[in-house]
Design a protein around this motif. Structure first.
Motif, PDB file in Angstrom:
ATOM      1  N   UNK A 134       0.810  -1.224   0.000  1.00  0.00           N
ATOM      2  CA  UNK A 134       0.000   0.000   0.000  1.00  0.00           C
ATOM      3  C   UNK A 134       0.840   1.269   0.000  1.00  0.00           C
ATOM      4  N   UNK A 135       2.157   1.139   0.196  1.00  0.00           N
ATOM      5  CA  UNK A 135       3.010   2.332   0.270  1.00  0.00           C
ATOM      6  C   UNK A 135       4.417   1.945  -0.134  1.00  0.00           C
ATOM      7  N   UNK A 136       5.066   2.783  -0.912  1.00  0.00           N
ATOM      8  CA  UNK A 136       6.492   2.609  -1.184  1.00  0.00           C
ATOM      9  C   UNK A 136       7.114   3.976  -1.353  1.00  0.00           C
ATOM     10  N   UNK A 137       8.392   4.067  -0.985  1.00  0.00           N
ATOM     11  CA  UNK A 137       9.077   5.356  -1.028  1.00  0.00           C
ATOM     12  C   UNK A 137      10.522   5.122  -1.414  1.00  0.00           C
ATOM     13  N   UNK A 138      11.042   5.834  -2.411  1.00  0.00           N
ATOM     14  CA  UNK A 138      12.446   5.641  -2.816  1.00  0.00           C
ATOM     15  C   UNK A 138      13.396   6.215  -1.775  1.00  0.00           C
ATOM     16  N   UNK A 139      14.438   5.462  -1.457  1.00  0.00           N
ATOM     17  CA  UNK A 139      15.392   5.888  -0.434  1.00  0.00           C
ATOM     18  C   UNK A 139      16.752   5.280  -0.739  1.00  0.00           C
ATOM     19  N   UNK A 140      17.805   6.049  -0.553  1.00  0.00           N
ATOM     20  CA  UNK A 140      19.161   5.551  -0.782  1.00  0.00           C
ATOM     21  C   UNK A 140      19.659   4.811   0.442  1.00  0.00           C
ATOM     22  N   UNK A 141      20.389   3.721   0.209  1.00  0.00           N
ATOM     23  CA  UNK A 141      20.960   2.973   1.325  1.00  0.00           C
ATOM     24  C   UNK A 141      19.921   2.054   1.931  1.00  0.00           C
ATOM     25  N   UNK A 142      20.211   0.772   1.984  1.00  0.00           N
ATOM     26  CA  UNK A 142      19.221  -0.195   2.464  1.00  0.00           C
ATOM     27  C   UNK A 142      18.840   0.079   3.925  1.00  0.00           C
ATOM     28  N   UNK A 143      17.560   0.323   4.214  1.00  0.00           N
ATOM     29  CA  UNK A 143      17.142   0.478   5.618  1.00  0.00           C
ATOM     30  C   UNK A 143      17.402  -0.806   6.409  1.00  0.00           C
ATOM     31  N   UNK A 144      17.993  -0.667   7.589  1.00  0.00           N
ATOM     32  CA  UNK A 144      18.231  -1.837   8.450  1.00  0.00           C
ATOM     33  C   UNK A 144      17.015  -1.976   9.365  1.00  0.00           C
ATOM     34  N   UNK A 145      15.937  -2.530   8.808  1.00  0.00           N
ATOM     35  CA  UNK A 145      14.636  -2.490   9.475  1.00  0.00           C
ATOM     36  C   UNK A 145      14.559  -3.370  10.710  1.00  0.00           C
ATOM     37  N   UNK A 146      15.365  -4.441  10.757  1.00  0.00           N
ATOM     38  CA  UNK A 146      15.383  -5.275  11.964  1.00  0.00           C
ATOM     39  C   UNK A 146      15.923  -4.499  13.158  1.00  0.00           C
ATOM     40  N   UNK A 147      16.603  -3.383  12.900  1.00  0.00           N
ATOM     41  CA  UNK A 147      17.156  -2.548  13.973  1.00  0.00           C
ATOM     42  C   UNK A 147      16.375  -1.256  14.159  1.00  0.00           C
ATOM     43  N   UNK A 148      15.169  -1.191  13.581  1.00  0.00           N
ATOM     44  CA  UNK A 148      14.346   0.020  13.709  1.00  0.00           C
ATOM     45  C   UNK A 148      13.720   0.099  15.098  1.00  0.00           C
ATOM     46  N   UNK A 149      13.223   1.278  15.436  1.00  0.00           N
ATOM     47  CA  UNK A 149      12.529   1.484  16.710  1.00  0.00           C
ATOM     48  C   UNK A 149      11.321   2.375  16.465  1.00  0.00           C
ATOM     49  N   UNK A 150      10.304   2.319  17.365  1.00  0.00           N
ATOM     50  CA  UNK A 150       9.107   3.132  17.167  1.00  0.00           C
ATOM     51  C   UNK A 150       8.657   3.788  18.463  1.00  0.00           C
ATOM     52  N   UNK A 151       7.885   4.873  18.281  1.00  0.00           N
ATOM     53  CA  UNK A 151       7.414   5.647  19.421  1.00  0.00           C
ATOM     54  C   UNK A 151       6.161   6.422  19.020  1.00  0.00           C
ATOM     55  N   UNK A 152       5.576   7.147  19.987  1.00  0.00           N
ATOM     56  CA  UNK A 152       4.320   7.891  19.789  1.00  0.00           C
ATOM     57  C   UNK A 152       4.563   9.346  20.149  1.00  0.00           C
ATOM     58  N   UNK A 153       4.087  10.263  19.300  1.00  0.00           N
ATOM     59  CA  UNK A 153       4.277  11.687  19.554  1.00  0.00           C
ATOM     60  C   UNK A 153       3.173  12.483  18.868  1.00  0.00           C
ATOM     61  N   UNK A 154       2.521  13.372  19.615  1.00  0.00           N
ATOM     62  CA  UNK A 154       1.518  14.283  19.046  1.00  0.00           C
ATOM     63  C   UNK A 154       0.439  13.561  18.243  1.00  0.00           C
ATOM     64  N   UNK A 155      -0.023  12.440  18.791  1.00  0.00           N
ATOM     65  CA  UNK A 155      -1.100  11.710  18.143  1.00  0.00           C
ATOM     66  C   UNK A 155      -0.668  10.840  16.975  1.00  0.00           C
TER      67      UNK A 155
END
Length: 554
Positions: free
Chosen positions: A314-335
């Motif tokens: 449902x979503x894709x975005x071009x970005x340079x450099x492979x995202x290391x997604x197994x090392x990603x983190x998430x949080x909540x801010x301003x809704x």
């Protein structure tokens, strides 16, 4: 005509000579190496000797290892072998080998030791941190700043998993072994070899089964988590990126590095359904509420979101450099729910919005980072950039500051205690250290010498089922804490009282539409404002509240 005839003859002579050299290398290997490394080179008491493990080691180094042995290991010196003989062995072990593995081999590899040496004095299982010290091939069991125990585990590389209760830790090695440490009994239970080359492990949501993704042979191995007995050996045709369990369903999800497929494993029947995607997901994570898969390919040109329910990207975005997604983190801010990821070989991390999916910002960290972590207790994203400082990115304005460690040492990987009060940071050197910081004041509390410490693991921060709980704490601070306290009565009743006196569906109804439920709850008038929460906000806050069920007052 003569040239056409002579060329194949020349090739036959060359290939014949090469085959002869390999035959000699095979004979020398069986004579000198097979007793430890296995007749099929798959490893027994010593690691496998296969191209996958050897391709990055120069021939000169291999000659030196075979000739002189390895200090502080069981690898002996073979000084009696000539350099020519050693080169023949090296040529042989660098040739492809068809690995045969089976449930029978798995069963025969089981080693139950039950080396329970001491009862650990644990104050709070949710603050236990397991530390991988790769240099000494050890795992530490820590609580706060104290090391409670250490145990050996050969070729340990990370990827530890906790049982649902947190009282058992499962430890994988790249050469296919899976071990278990029982915190409740204070010792190492045993180990089993699931395959020859292991990618990662997971547990089903009940903790009954260990799910092992393997590259050699290509397979998913399912083990009984208590006995280590093999339950299923499921062959695959591609290289699995990783396998992760779902906490909300009896399923696990895996992807392939080299095949554009997502696998959905039923953890009760062990059947698998495959869904096609446009490009392989070499790296991915499952969002905190288990509705989406965020993935990327080795090309690293796109970050893609796959909707699990609809089966569509449902979503894709071009970005340079492979995202290391197994090392990603998430949080909540301003809704909004956000995540950040490092990028392989790039001097920045990127920030993204979840659910209303969009790219937010690229943050320059002035070096190639590998991990990014956070916790509701800290206002920062904690990351590394390949240098000797901890990089801190403010979650409000994305400004960057740093903490000086030890000059010339490489910072890698931060993890937090379950309550978030302590930050554990590795200095990734042979003469490195584990640094423990107060995550609020940023004061260094303790430095513990360590040889190549890498991953740190805590059940709250590394078990997927707690992701909504952590986000729920942030939703609570933003939406609820003006009227409610977690365990004490404030303007409204405490979360502890609510979850111990009301059913979950009533709690949800009252949060979403208090005007329609206040009389049902025995109130003469409604004092609860309508919060207009999103589905994810509601799930997060309810998950946070439910952690106080049957809890004691503070």
């Amino acid at each position: 005509m003569n040239r056409i005839i002579l060329l194949p003859l020349t090739l036959l002579i060359v290939f014949g000579a090469f085959a002869g050299e390999l035959a000699k290398g095979s004979k020398l290997y069986q004579e000198h190496c097979a007793s430890c490394h296995g007749v099929d080179r798959a490893g027994t008491v010593a690691p496998p000797l296969l191209p996958l493990f050897l391709k990055k080691i120069p021939e000169k180094k291999l000659i030196k290892i075979i000739k002189n042995g390895l200090p502080a290991t069981q690898m002996p010196a073979f000084s009696n072998l000539s350099e020519d003989d050693i080169k023949k062995i090296i040529a042989y072990i660098k040739t492809p080998s068809k690995i045969q593995w089976s449930e029978d081999k798995i069963s025969k590899s089981i080693q139950i030791k039950k080396n329970y040496t001491k009862k650990l004095s644990v104050k709070n299982i949710k603050n236990i941190v397991a530390v991988v010290e790769r240099g000494h091939q050890k795992v530490w069991i820590m609580e706060e700043t104290k090391i409670l125990d250490k145990f050996n585990f050969k070729n340990v590389h990370g990827g530890l998993k906790f049982s649902p209760s947190g009282w058992k830790i499962y430890v994988p090695s790249r050469d296919g072994w899976v071990g278990r440490y029982d915190i409740d009994k204070g010792g190492f239970f045993g180990k089993v070899r699931a395959c020859v080359y292991l990618r990662n492990i997971s547990l089903d949501r009940t903790g009954k089964y260990i799910l092992v993704s393997c590259w050699l042979p290509k397979s998913i191995v399912i083990l009984d988590a208590e006995s280590f007995r093999p339950v299923r050996f499921i062959k695959q045709k591609g290289l699995i990126s990783a396998i992760y369990e779902l906490y909300s369903q009896d399923k696990a999800i895996f992807t392939f590095r080299n095949k554009p497929l997502i696998g959905f494993l039923n953890t009760k029947s062990f059947s698998i359904k495959y869904k096609k995607i446009k490009e392989p997901y070499e790296d991915f994570f499952i969002d905190p509420f288990e509705g989406y898969i965020v993935g990327t390919s080795r090309k690293g040109t796109l970050l893609t979101v796959y909707d699990i329910k609809s089966g569509e990207e449902i979503f894709s975005y071009p970005i340079e450099g492979m995202p290391h997604l197994a090392s990603a983190t998430y949080w909540y801010k301003n809704g909004k729910f956000l995540f950040a990821t490092p990028h392989i070989g790039k001097p920045y991390i990127t920030v993204w919005q979840m659910y209303d999916w969009k790219f937010i910002k690229k943050v320059n960290i002035k070096g190639n980072g590998f991990f990014v972590r956070t916790h509701p207790t800290t206002p920062y994203l904690w990351t590394d950039n390949g240098k000797d400082r901890v990089i801190l990115v403010d979650k409000n304005d994305y400004s960057v500051r740093s903490i000086e460690t030890i000059k010339g040492k490489r910072v890698i990987h931060t993890e937090f205690s379950g309550d978030g009060n302590l930050s554990y940071v590795s200095l990734y050197n042979k003469d490195g250290a584990l640094l423990i910081y107060d995550s609020i004041t940023l004061k260094l509390i303790k430095k513990i010498p360590a040889s190549i410490p890498i991953g740190k693991y805590n059940i709250i921060n590394k078990s997927r089922k707690y992701a909504p709980f952590l986000l729920g704490k942030e939703v609570f601070l933003a939406k609820c804490w003006g009227c409610h306290h977690q365990t004490q009565e404030a303007f409204g009743p405490s979360f502890r009282w609510i979850v111990n006196h009301r059913k979950k569906d009533i709690i949800i109804s009252h949060i979403m539409n208090p005007e329609a439920t206040y009389r049902q709850l025995g109130y003469k008038r409604n004092a609860m404002p309508r919060l207009n929460l999103s589905r994810e906000e509601l799930e997060a806050i309810v998950s946070y509240m439910m952690e106080f069920k049957d809890a004691k007052d503070n």
